[in-house]
Design a protein around this motif. Sequence first.
Motif, PDB file in Angstrom:
ATOM      1  N   ILE A  10       0.838  -1.201   0.000  1.00 23.70           N
ATOM      2  CA  ILE A  10       0.000   0.000   0.000  1.00 23.70           C
ATOM      3  C   ILE A  10       0.872   1.250   0.000  1.00 23.70           C
ATOM      4  O   ILE A  10       0.514   2.268  -0.605  1.00 23.70           O
ATOM      5  CB  ILE A  10      -0.965  -0.017   1.201  1.00 23.70           C
ATOM      6  N   ASP A  11       2.031   1.179   0.644  1.00 23.71           N
ATOM      7  CA  ASP A  11       2.951   2.321   0.632  1.00 23.71           C
ATOM      8  C   ASP A  11       3.399   2.646  -0.797  1.00 23.71           C
ATOM      9  O   ASP A  11       3.461   3.818  -1.191  1.00 23.71           O
ATOM     10  CB  ASP A  11       4.178   2.024   1.503  1.00 23.71           C
ATOM     11  N   THR A  12       3.726   1.605  -1.563  1.00 24.56           N
ATOM     12  CA  THR A  12       4.138   1.829  -2.954  1.00 24.56           C
ATOM     13  C   THR A  12       2.974   2.347  -3.779  1.00 24.56           C
ATOM     14  O   THR A  12       3.144   3.235  -4.629  1.00 24.56           O
ATOM     15  CB  THR A  12       4.686   0.530  -3.559  1.00 24.56           C
ATOM     16  N   LEU A  13       1.785   1.815  -3.539  1.00 22.16           N
ATOM     17  CA  LEU A  13       0.597   2.338  -4.224  1.00 22.16           C
ATOM     18  C   LEU A  13       0.452   3.830  -3.978  1.00 22.16           C
ATOM     19  O   LEU A  13       0.173   4.601  -4.916  1.00 22.16           O
ATOM     20  CB  LEU A  13      -0.656   1.607  -3.737  1.00 22.16           C
ATOM     21  N   GLU A  14       0.645   4.260  -2.758  1.00 23.61           N
ATOM     22  CA  GLU A  14       0.522   5.686  -2.450  1.00 23.61           C
ATOM     23  C   GLU A  14       1.515   6.519  -3.256  1.00 23.61           C
ATOM     24  O   GLU A  14       1.169   7.584  -3.781  1.00 23.61           O
ATOM     25  CB  GLU A  14       0.731   5.921  -0.953  1.00 23.61           C
ATOM     26  N   CYS A 239      -5.970  -8.211   4.072  1.00 26.98           N
ATOM     27  CA  CYS A 239      -5.990  -6.790   4.420  1.00 26.98           C
ATOM     28  C   CYS A 239      -7.022  -6.521   5.511  1.00 26.98           C
ATOM     29  O   CYS A 239      -8.092  -7.150   5.554  1.00 26.98           O
ATOM     30  CB  CYS A 239      -6.316  -5.948   3.187  1.00 26.98           C
ATOM     31  N   SER A 240      -6.708  -5.578   6.375  1.00 32.40           N
ATOM     32  CA  SER A 240      -7.595  -5.205   7.472  1.00 32.40           C
ATOM     33  C   SER A 240      -8.568  -4.120   7.034  1.00 32.40           C
ATOM     34  O   SER A 240      -8.444  -3.550   5.942  1.00 32.40           O
ATOM     35  CB  SER A 240      -6.761  -4.682   8.641  1.00 32.40           C
ATOM     36  N   ASN A 241      -9.528  -3.813   7.898  1.00 31.96           N
ATOM     37  CA  ASN A 241     -10.445  -2.705   7.612  1.00 31.96           C
ATOM     38  C   ASN A 241      -9.685  -1.400   7.469  1.00 31.96           C
ATOM     39  O   ASN A 241     -10.036  -0.548   6.638  1.00 31.96           O
ATOM     40  CB  ASN A 241     -11.485  -2.598   8.728  1.00 31.96           C
ATOM     41  N   GLU A 242      -8.633  -1.237   8.287  1.00 30.24           N
ATOM     42  CA  GLU A 242      -7.826  -0.022   8.200  1.00 30.24           C
ATOM     43  C   GLU A 242      -7.126   0.076   6.846  1.00 30.24           C
ATOM     44  O   GLU A 242      -6.988   1.171   6.278  1.00 30.24           O
ATOM     45  CB  GLU A 242      -6.788  -0.007   9.327  1.00 30.24           C
ATOM     46  N   ASP A 243      -6.671  -1.074   6.330  1.00 32.06           N
ATOM     47  CA  ASP A 243      -6.039  -1.078   5.009  1.00 32.06           C
ATOM     48  C   ASP A 243      -7.033  -0.657   3.925  1.00 32.06           C
ATOM     49  O   ASP A 243      -6.693   0.121   3.014  1.00 32.06           O
ATOM     50  CB  ASP A 243      -5.509  -2.476   4.680  1.00 32.06           C
ATOM     51  N   PHE A 244      -8.262  -1.164   4.024  1.00 28.66           N
ATOM     52  CA  PHE A 244      -9.300  -0.782   3.069  1.00 28.66           C
ATOM     53  C   PHE A 244      -9.582   0.711   3.149  1.00 28.66           C
ATOM     54  O   PHE A 244      -9.700   1.396   2.126  1.00 28.66           O
ATOM     55  CB  PHE A 244     -10.586  -1.571   3.349  1.00 28.66           C
ATOM     56  N   GLU A 245      -9.702   1.232   4.369  1.00 29.71           N
ATOM     57  CA  GLU A 245     -10.011   2.646   4.545  1.00 29.71           C
ATOM     58  C   GLU A 245      -8.894   3.528   3.983  1.00 29.71           C
ATOM     59  O   GLU A 245      -9.162   4.532   3.300  1.00 29.71           O
ATOM     60  CB  GLU A 245     -10.227   2.935   6.029  1.00 29.71           C
ATOM     61  N   ARG A 246      -7.644   3.146   4.258  1.00 27.70           N
ATOM     62  CA  ARG A 246      -6.518   3.936   3.762  1.00 27.70           C
ATOM     63  C   ARG A 246      -6.488   3.925   2.233  1.00 27.70           C
ATOM     64  O   ARG A 246      -6.311   4.977   1.591  1.00 27.70           O
ATOM     65  CB  ARG A 246      -5.208   3.373   4.301  1.00 27.70           C
ATOM     66  N   THR A 247      -6.676   2.751   1.632  1.00 29.35           N
ATOM     67  CA  THR A 247      -6.621   2.635   0.178  1.00 29.35           C
ATOM     68  C   THR A 247      -7.754   3.413  -0.479  1.00 29.35           C
ATOM     69  O   THR A 247      -7.558   4.090  -1.498  1.00 29.35           O
ATOM     70  CB  THR A 247      -6.665   1.161  -0.235  1.00 29.35           C
ATOM     71  N   ASN A 248      -8.940   3.347   0.092  1.00 29.73           N
ATOM     72  CA  ASN A 248     -10.058   4.108  -0.458  1.00 29.73           C
ATOM     73  C   ASN A 248      -9.791   5.606  -0.401  1.00 29.73           C
ATOM     74  O   ASN A 248     -10.126   6.342  -1.335  1.00 29.73           O
ATOM     75  CB  ASN A 248     -11.344   3.773   0.298  1.00 29.73           C
ATOM     76  N   ARG A 257     -11.840   8.133 -11.065  1.00 29.38           N
ATOM     77  CA  ARG A 257     -12.802   7.028 -11.107  1.00 29.38           C
ATOM     78  C   ARG A 257     -12.192   5.714 -10.639  1.00 29.38           C
ATOM     79  O   ARG A 257     -12.652   4.633 -11.001  1.00 29.38           O
ATOM     80  CB  ARG A 257     -13.336   6.854 -12.540  1.00 29.38           C
ATOM     81  N   GLY A 258     -11.127   5.774  -9.844  1.00 28.09           N
ATOM     82  CA  GLY A 258     -10.472   4.566  -9.373  1.00 28.09           C
ATOM     83  C   GLY A 258     -11.419   3.678  -8.590  1.00 28.09           C
ATOM     84  O   GLY A 258     -12.356   4.145  -7.935  1.00 28.09           O
ATOM     85  N   LEU A 259     -11.167   2.378  -8.657  1.00 26.07           N
ATOM     86  CA  LEU A 259     -12.050   1.404  -8.024  1.00 26.07           C
ATOM     87  C   LEU A 259     -11.241   0.523  -7.081  1.00 26.07           C
ATOM     88  O   LEU A 259     -10.143   0.059  -7.430  1.00 26.07           O
ATOM     89  CB  LEU A 259     -12.711   0.537  -9.107  1.00 26.07           C
ATOM     90  N   VAL A 260     -11.780   0.275  -5.897  1.00 22.48           N
ATOM     91  CA  VAL A 260     -11.161  -0.620  -4.913  1.00 22.48           C
ATOM     92  C   VAL A 260     -12.022  -1.848  -4.755  1.00 22.48           C
ATOM     93  O   VAL A 260     -13.233  -1.742  -4.514  1.00 22.48           O
ATOM     94  CB  VAL A 260     -10.978   0.076  -3.544  1.00 22.48           C
ATOM     95  N   LYS A 261     -11.416  -3.021  -4.925  1.00 22.52           N
ATOM     96  CA  LYS A 261     -12.153  -4.283  -4.905  1.00 22.52           C
ATOM     97  C   LYS A 261     -11.627  -5.195  -3.794  1.00 22.52           C
ATOM     98  O   LYS A 261     -10.470  -5.093  -3.383  1.00 22.52           O
ATOM     99  CB  LYS A 261     -12.002  -5.017  -6.248  1.00 22.52           C
ATOM    100  N   THR A 262     -12.478  -6.105  -3.363  1.00 25.88           N
ATOM    101  CA  THR A 262     -12.095  -7.142  -2.418  1.00 25.88           C
ATOM    102  C   THR A 262     -11.516  -8.343  -3.167  1.00 25.88           C
ATOM    103  O   THR A 262     -11.987  -8.702  -4.242  1.00 25.88           O
ATOM    104  CB  THR A 262     -13.314  -7.606  -1.604  1.00 25.88           C
TER     105      THR A 262
END
Length: 266
Positions: A10-14, A239-248, A257-262
Amino acid sequence: MELLHHYTSIDTLELILKNRTLRLGRLDNVDDKQESQLIHEKHWAQYLFISSWCKDHDENSRLWREYTDNKGVRISLPRFPFEQHVLKSKPELTLFFVDGSISPVPLSDIYNDKWMFFLPPINEEHYGKDVIYVDNPEEHISPPITQDSDGYHLNGLFDLATIKDSNLWSEQNEFRYIFFVVPGHPGIMAKWEATGDPKFPAAYMANCIVKGIPSQLLHFDVKLGKAIEDVVITMGPECSNEDFERTNRLVDKYTLRGLVKTSNLS
């Protein structure tokens, strides 16, 4: 539309989203030590910069595990997501491009005092390649350039960094972006600009590869184009809920229009 997939943290994604760039790393720093050793022995792994992606639409459990510890992300983008720069010929340098030639980097980032592309990234089929998996990779890898009494000779330039051991890596089904960049030299650029003779940079770049002149360039960042606005992010299986929240938050902040999927493997 065909998508390619990159497994990372996620750090690299950022960093990718914030800077709108994709970083290509040196081949002598890749995880396949067999590959880098085969090439490094001939001095030229340091000049090859790559970014590795997977062609499989379905999630790859091995890639999740090895590159994200199941807690990172899978970034999905079109095959060539970069900015597009039209290259114009420069007759004063005896440098000519076919009208409408497109490159992911501008001409000033192809030739300058700091670095020079041995293979300008013009033809997508040359700088974006499928990896080829073979049983004995050492039999398929040869120096890109050799020198003898008749001068320099080019060999298989467009197969560089595309050969891997099928017994170890074939399940990765890999696609790579490959830039071939040697160290620059102010004196060479000055001679080229003063004379317009391309033999100066050509001989210098060939000499770099044959003699292994050290490169100080550790990576190469290339700008992403509009494709980043529609990036698809798949969250790792653990991934945790916190990971989902950060990525969103990142996707909302840096894309339209980026999309985050499970993950289907959750």
